[in-house]
Design a protein around this motif. Structure first.
Motif, mmCIF file in Angstrom:
data_model
loop_
_atom_site.group_PDB
_atom_site.id
_atom_site.type_symbol
_atom_site.label_atom_id
_atom_site.label_comp_id
_atom_site.label_asym_id
_atom_site.label_seq_id
_atom_site.Cartn_x
_atom_site.Cartn_y
_atom_site.Cartn_z
ATOM 1 N N ASP A 58 0.835 -1.205 0.000
ATOM 2 C CA ASP A 58 0.000 0.000 0.000
ATOM 3 C C ASP A 58 0.869 1.253 0.000
ATOM 4 N N LEU A 59 1.931 1.236 0.789
ATOM 5 C CA LEU A 59 2.851 2.368 0.828
ATOM 6 C C LEU A 59 3.577 2.530 -0.507
ATOM 7 N N GLU A 60 3.972 1.406 -1.080
ATOM 8 C CA GLU A 60 4.743 1.456 -2.330
ATOM 9 C C GLU A 60 3.923 2.020 -3.484
ATOM 10 N N ILE A 61 2.631 1.723 -3.499
ATOM 11 C CA ILE A 61 1.764 2.248 -4.565
ATOM 12 C C ILE A 61 1.800 3.771 -4.568
ATOM 13 N N VAL A 62 1.663 4.368 -3.393
ATOM 14 C CA VAL A 62 1.681 5.832 -3.284
ATOM 15 C C VAL A 62 3.093 6.367 -3.536
ATOM 16 N N TYR A 63 4.087 5.695 -2.992
ATOM 17 C CA TYR A 63 5.483 6.125 -3.149
ATOM 18 C C TYR A 63 5.881 6.195 -4.623
ATOM 19 N N ARG A 64 5.517 5.171 -5.407
ATOM 20 C CA ARG A 64 5.943 5.090 -6.807
ATOM 21 C C ARG A 64 5.046 5.898 -7.748
ATOM 22 N N ALA A 65 3.916 6.350 -7.250
ATOM 23 C CA ALA A 65 3.004 7.114 -8.122
ATOM 24 C C ALA A 65 3.566 8.487 -8.483
ATOM 25 N N PHE A 66 4.485 9.001 -7.653
ATOM 26 C CA PHE A 66 5.006 10.356 -7.873
ATOM 27 C C PHE A 66 6.533 10.345 -7.709
ATOM 28 N N PRO A 67 7.252 9.815 -8.712
ATOM 29 C CA PRO A 67 8.696 9.587 -8.576
ATOM 30 C C PRO A 67 9.552 10.843 -8.445
ATOM 31 N N ASP A 68 9.008 11.996 -8.809
ATOM 32 C CA ASP A 68 9.818 13.225 -8.767
ATOM 33 C C ASP A 68 9.541 14.093 -7.539
ATOM 34 N N GLU A 69 8.681 13.629 -6.640
ATOM 35 C CA GLU A 69 8.315 14.407 -5.456
ATOM 36 C C GLU A 69 9.224 14.076 -4.275
ATOM 37 N N ARG A 70 9.510 15.094 -3.466
ATOM 38 C CA ARG A 70 10.285 14.870 -2.243
ATOM 39 C C ARG A 70 9.404 14.276 -1.156
ATOM 40 N N TYR A 71 8.135 14.587 -1.189
ATOM 41 C CA TYR A 71 7.155 13.994 -0.276
ATOM 42 C C TYR A 71 5.786 14.071 -0.916
ATOM 43 N N VAL A 72 4.887 13.181 -0.491
ATOM 44 C CA VAL A 72 3.541 13.103 -1.054
ATOM 45 C C VAL A 72 2.541 12.897 0.076
ATOM 46 N N GLY A 73 1.264 12.988 -0.251
ATOM 47 C CA GLY A 73 0.221 12.756 0.733
ATOM 48 C C GLY A 73 -0.157 11.289 0.797
ATOM 49 N N PHE A 74 -0.376 10.803 1.995
ATOM 50 C CA PHE A 74 -0.809 9.421 2.220
ATOM 51 C C PHE A 74 -2.020 9.473 3.138
ATOM 52 N N ILE A 75 -3.093 8.787 2.758
ATOM 53 C CA ILE A 75 -4.325 8.831 3.536
ATOM 54 C C ILE A 75 -4.500 7.501 4.269
ATOM 55 N N GLU A 76 -4.324 7.534 5.579
ATOM 56 C CA GLU A 76 -4.476 6.323 6.391
ATOM 57 C C GLU A 76 -5.822 6.393 7.084
ATOM 58 N N GLY A 77 -6.813 5.779 6.466
ATOM 59 C CA GLY A 77 -8.178 5.861 6.986
ATOM 60 C C GLY A 77 -8.710 7.261 6.833
ATOM 61 N N THR A 78 -8.793 7.988 7.943
ATOM 62 C CA THR A 78 -9.264 9.376 7.917
ATOM 63 C C THR A 78 -8.152 10.356 8.311
ATOM 64 N N THR A 79 -6.921 9.873 8.309
ATOM 65 C CA THR A 79 -5.801 10.699 8.760
ATOM 66 C C THR A 79 -4.895 11.071 7.590
#
Length: 520
Positions: A58-79
């Motif tokens: 689940d983490l890898e899907i979000v991590y690899r979706a934006f290869p040029d970003e220094r950080y991205v948003g991750f939604i863990e439930g409602t957080t």
């Protein structure tokens, strides 16, 4: 009645979608942070929650979706969470600017789970600093020298058992967990347990119950972390009352016995007993001890610890040492089975070492250079850490996530995840990451590894306090096993290795099964 219930559920979900899910999306959009929308109520963790994928995936899907970003948003439930992709930024958060990010997020509070909630892992601010300082003498070189004797004794018990009971196929998961259980029982609790002979002993039974996460437990974790007030009201706990009572009773009885009989043993319970009496000598004075800035801020341990806090430290030592170490050793054995050329190179080193030194000891174990490489490569591919969470404790400005972007202001209470496994498996930092190649960590090659792209025991002052113990535990067992047995594939040895998705732990899909062929 059913129709009314259905309407209520649909209306509630619709309300959630409009007012919560969209709110999270707008939270990231307004701040210029890229993210994947996820599924209402579950965000980006739906797959792992319902065991269709491991949480790492689940983490890898979000991590690899934006290869040029220094950080991205991750939604863990409602957080909403900021997922850090840049190793240099992770270094700033966990080391340089650590005073902004001292604490872990709340998984379970001290009220709902007093042992886990009162452990070093969950302690905050000065209380954490004091406990870290209290425990640090347990992991100095002199203490490891003593604890290695416990490890060797247990490892020899396992080898003796295999000599008498070696079968066509070995369930490595079970065998290794009996090894790590016995080591922790000895080094942590001062108890002699032989789990390969006494297969149904209470310690092993409680350890297995502790780490079997079914869907029900995952939902409990989800509710307690995403809706803590509801979780507290429902009285949800991470571990069963039976498990908690067992650990409390065991520690209390051990302390009582030692006090009444003047028994002293070099283990964690003894250390904590000394700390509560004020007789514990200050740590970090040995030449081979690495002292962090945070550890050195205190010179004395003045705080009085409660009974639950004392038991909590032994409990977290058991929890981490039993499952995490077992997972790493098991995956190392699995890799040796499917990479026979690596195993042969390791065997030749061990064979030559044994011819010269005769006995493995704390003084000579560092001579096994290729063993270090094998262990490091195992921890690169299969580390238990997954991510290093940190909670912002005072305002902190992140640099823009990309060129042309705008800075991001973190406020107290905001959560960041510093990546571990997905960084380890990123071809940008580790070429051909799926290949098990211990030579990455050889003296000739290790300088090529970018700092903070190999962090199996975490980062900065809040890294794993027992990392030296865990590595030594791996070395002792792998040394004895490879010296006496050749590890070969069986019919059920999976190749390539895939992760089991049913829990948060690192285990091979279908388990690790191999054959142990005695060497001449």
């Amino acid at each position: 009645m059913f129709v009314e219930l259905a309407i209520f559920i649909i209306s509630s979900l619709f309300f959630y979608y409009l007012y919560v899910h969209k709110k999270i999306h707008n939270f990231f959009v307004k701040r210029g942070v890229k993210f994947l929308p996820g599924i209402p109520m579950f965000g980006n963790v739906c797959n792992s929650l319902f065991t269709t994928k491991h949480f790492i995936e689940d983490l890898e899907i979000v991590y690899r979706a934006f290869p040029d970003e220094r950080y991205v948003g991750f939604i863990e439930g409602t957080t909403p969470i900021i997922l850090i992709r840049d190793p240099e930024l992770a270094k700033a958060i966990t080391v340089k600017d650590f005073d902004h990010f001292v604490n872990h997020k709340d998984f379970f509070s001290k009220d709902t789970d007093p042992l886990f909630g009162g452990s070093l892992f969950m302690m905050k601010d000065d209380k954490w600093r004091d406990m870290r300082f209290t425990l640090s003498p347990a992991f100095t070189g002199s203490k490891m020298r003593l604890m290695m004797n416990f490890m060797s004794e247990v490892s020899h018990n396992i080898m003796d058992y295999l000599k008498e009971n070696n079968s066509d196929e070995i369930h490595v998961d079970d065998l290794v967990r009996r090894y790590t259980l016995d080591v922790i029982a000895s080094a942590g609790f001062g108890l002699q347990v032989n789990s390969v002979k006494d297969k149904k002993n209470d310690f092993f039974k409680m350890g297995i119950n502790l780490f079997y996460f079914n869907i029900k437990q995952k939902i409990i974790i989800f509710i307690s972390t995403q809706f803590p007030k509801i979780g507290k009201k429902l009285g949800l706990t991470l571990f069963s009352k039976e498990v908690m009572d067992f650990f409390k009773t065991t520690v209390k009885n051990t302390i009582s016995y030692r006090e009444n009989n003047n028994v002293v043993r070099p283990d964690m319970i003894q250390l904590l007993m000394e700390a509560t009496k004020g007789t514990l000598k200050a740590g970090n004075t040995e030449k081979d001890e690495v002292t962090t800035t945070e550890d050195s801020k205190s010179k004395t341990v003045a705080r009085e610890w409660t009974e639950d806090e004392i038991i909590g430290q032994v409990f977290i030592f058991f929890a981490a040492g039993f499952e995490s170490s077992a997972g790493a050793i098991t995956m190392a054995i699995h890799e040796l089975a499917v990479n026979p050329e690596v195993q042969e190179k390791l065997y030749q080193e061990i064979k030559q070492f044994e011819k010269i030194n005769k006995v493995l000891s704390y003084e000579n174990v560092s001579q096994l250079k290729y063993m270090d490489c094998v262990i490091n490569e195992t921890l690169r591919k299969w580390t238990a850490a997954i991510f290093m969470d940190r909670v912002c404790t005072k305002p902190y400005e992140l640099p823009p996530p990309r060129k042309g972007g705008k800075p991001y202001l973190l406020n107290p209470g905001d959560i960041v995840y510093n990546m571990v496994n997905v960084i380890h498996m990123d071809e940008k930092y580790h070429p051909k990451p799926e290949v098990f190649d211990p030579d990455r960590f050889s003296d000739e090659n290790k300088h090529k590894i970018q700092p903070f792209t190999f962090v199996p025991f975490g980062m900065g002052p809040r890294n794993c306090i027992a990392s030296r113990f865990a590595i030594l535990e791996m070395k002792v067992f792998l040394y004895d096993l490879v010296l006496h047995y050749k590890v070969v594939k069986s019919k059920r040895t999976s190749d390539p290795i895939r992760l089991h998705s049913n829990d948060f732990n690192i285990r091979a899909l279908g388990g690790t099964y191999v054959k142990f062929e005695p060497r001449d």
